[in-house]
Design an enzyme around this catalytic site. Structure first.
Site, PDB file in Angstrom:
ATOM      1  CB  SER A 169     -29.994  -9.935   0.312  1.00 19.91           C
ATOM      2  OG  SER A 169     -30.485 -10.072   1.619  1.00 19.91           O
ATOM      3  CG  ASP A 200     -25.125 -14.480   4.860  1.00 16.69           C
ATOM      4  OD1 ASP A 200     -25.388 -13.535   5.625  1.00 16.69           O
ATOM      5  OD2 ASP A 200     -25.824 -14.763   3.868  1.00 16.69           O
ATOM      6  CG  HIS A 225     -25.909 -10.775   3.869  1.00 21.06           C
ATOM      7  ND1 HIS A 225     -26.518 -11.934   3.424  1.00 21.06           N
ATOM      8  CD2 HIS A 225     -26.775  -9.757   3.583  1.00 21.06           C
ATOM      9  CE1 HIS A 225     -27.694 -11.634   2.886  1.00 21.06           C
ATOM     10  NE2 HIS A 225     -27.873 -10.321   2.973  1.00 21.06           N
TER      11      HIS A 225
END
Length: 421
Positions: A232, A326, A360
């Protein structure tokens, strides 16, 4: 009738290892419900259950018996672990203290009723995060706040720096598990920890350069080459590190952006602005969760291009791990941009592995899929995406792919065994 729960490996194993679960002493064809329970360090309860029938010999082997209903469906030998759900909604299962194991209680309950009561047998399975011989060393070197994990043996070992995202703090569980596979791994904090900044504001790359220098100079780290593992926001920081800092040989990015995000990035006399977004473009899911996937600006459009990281300057190869579902941002698009960008600059295309149905938070194997929770930076209940079964399988395969990539580029090993998904 008493049932005996047999676990392999007996008693305990590493969290990222599969376990064999067998129940013996049942009647032929007997209906039972298996329930797994785990409490995290704060006492939060996570549970999963599945309904089964014993075979003609009164045995139940989860490697051969598909579930007849419950928290998951089909043949899933590790389903009781990856399907653990929090008693309190929106909690995520994380390991805060890697020096202690998670204890999973397994119970065999009579029948298939919605709430079976009679316990026929039970066992406790400990799943640890430090394999035997792995050393955990807190690092407070200059400004660097981190923990170094060293594998058993004399070394030196291939070195990796591990970065998480915008939740902040010092996350050790991925680094501790990866070190068990032969890597010296530095779990690096960069805000919201000890004397580091409380908020993610005006990040300076010099801090990360200091961490790279620490690893390059460490006697237990092999050669002059360091790998980066970023998830991320930690992923775009790794992209920036690979672009501007020396000694970076291989970079793995898990659902990362190709632009600098959230806050400006400074290095020497250069500043890369953060990619803009419009939170007004968020949507609400049927369950009332925020979905921010469409709020980010397109990094290829002006004036957003100023936030693009010049990763064509990087010296080593990239591996992009992408969850096609995601909902934090458009990781699939960003990986495609990276491939086109590198080829346009005469560089090799990156390795990209797409995982349909994965969201994600792609964690090490057997962590329950993290589909929704309160965002650490925004403070909102957010939908992060992922279909549980597909996401769980993606985590198993991605973990092997990461090891293969780092072994290939950091110590010359050709491969490790891949798991099929």
């Amino acid at each position: 009738m008493a049932a005996t729960v047999i676990l392999g490996p007996a008693g305990s194993c590493s969290w990222d290892e599969p376990a064999n679960i067998v129940v013996r002493g049942l009647a032929p064809g007997q209906k039972v419900t298996l329930r797994a329970s785990l409490r995290d360090e704060k006492g939060a309860l996570f549970q999963a259950h599945a309904r089964y029938c014993a075979d003609g010999g009164g045995e139940l082997d989860l490697a051969r018996a598909p579930t007849l209903g419950g928290s998951f469906v089909g043949l899933e030998p590790m389903g009781l672990i990856w399907a653990l759900e929090p008693e309190k909604p929106l909690l995520r299962l994380v390991k805060r203290d890697v020096q202690t194991p998670f204890a999973v209680e397994l119970e065999v309950l009579e029948g298939h009723e919605p709430e079976p009561q009679k316990v026929l047998g039970r066992a406790v399975h400990e799943r640890y995060f430090l394999r035997p011989g792995v050393r955990r060393e807190p690092v407070r070197a200059g400004r660097v706040r981190a923990t170094l994990f060293l594998p058993p043996g004399m070394g030196p070992f291939p070195g990796v720096i591990d970065l998480f995202g915008s939740g902040g703090g010092l996350c050790e569980y991925r680094a501790s598990l990866l070190s068990g596979h032969g890597f010296a791994v530095l779990a690096l904090a960069y805000f919201r920890f000890e004397d580091l900044p409380e908020y993610l504001n005006d990040v300076h790359l010099e801090y990360f350069e200091e961490a790279v220098d620490f690893m390059l100079q460490h006697p237990k780290v092999k050669g002059l080459n360091i790998g980066l593992l970023g998830f991320s926001k930690g992923g775009d920081l790794c992209l920036s590190m690979a672009s501007f800092l020396k000694g970076i040989t291989a970079t793995v990015l898990i659902n990362s952006c190709v632009a600098n995000t959230i806050t400006p990035l400074h290095y020497k006399d250069m500043t890369i602005p953060s990619l803009g977004n419009d939170l007004g473009k968020h949507t609400i899911t049927e369950s009332g969760l925020m979905d921010y996937v469409d709020t980010w600006n397109n990094p290829l459009e002006e004036p957003n291009r100023q936030s693009l990281i010049p990763f064509e300057k990087a010296q080593g190869p990239f591996l992009f791990i992408v969850g096609n579902d995601d909902h934090n941002w458009k990781s699939e698009l960003y990986a495609h941009i990276a491939s086109e960008w590198l080829q346009a600059h005469g560089k090799d295309r990156p390795q990209i592995i797409y995982y349909p149905g994965a969201g994600h938070y792609i964690d090490p194997p057997y962590f329950p899929p993290h589909i929704a929770s309160v965002h650490g930076f925004l403070g909102q209940a957010m939908f992060f995406g992922g279909e549980p079964r597909a996401h769980s399988r993606a985590q198993v395969d991605a973990w092997q792919q990461i090891q293969t990539f780092f072994h290939k580029y950091l110590d010359g090993k050709k491969s490790v065994k891949h798991s099929k998904i």
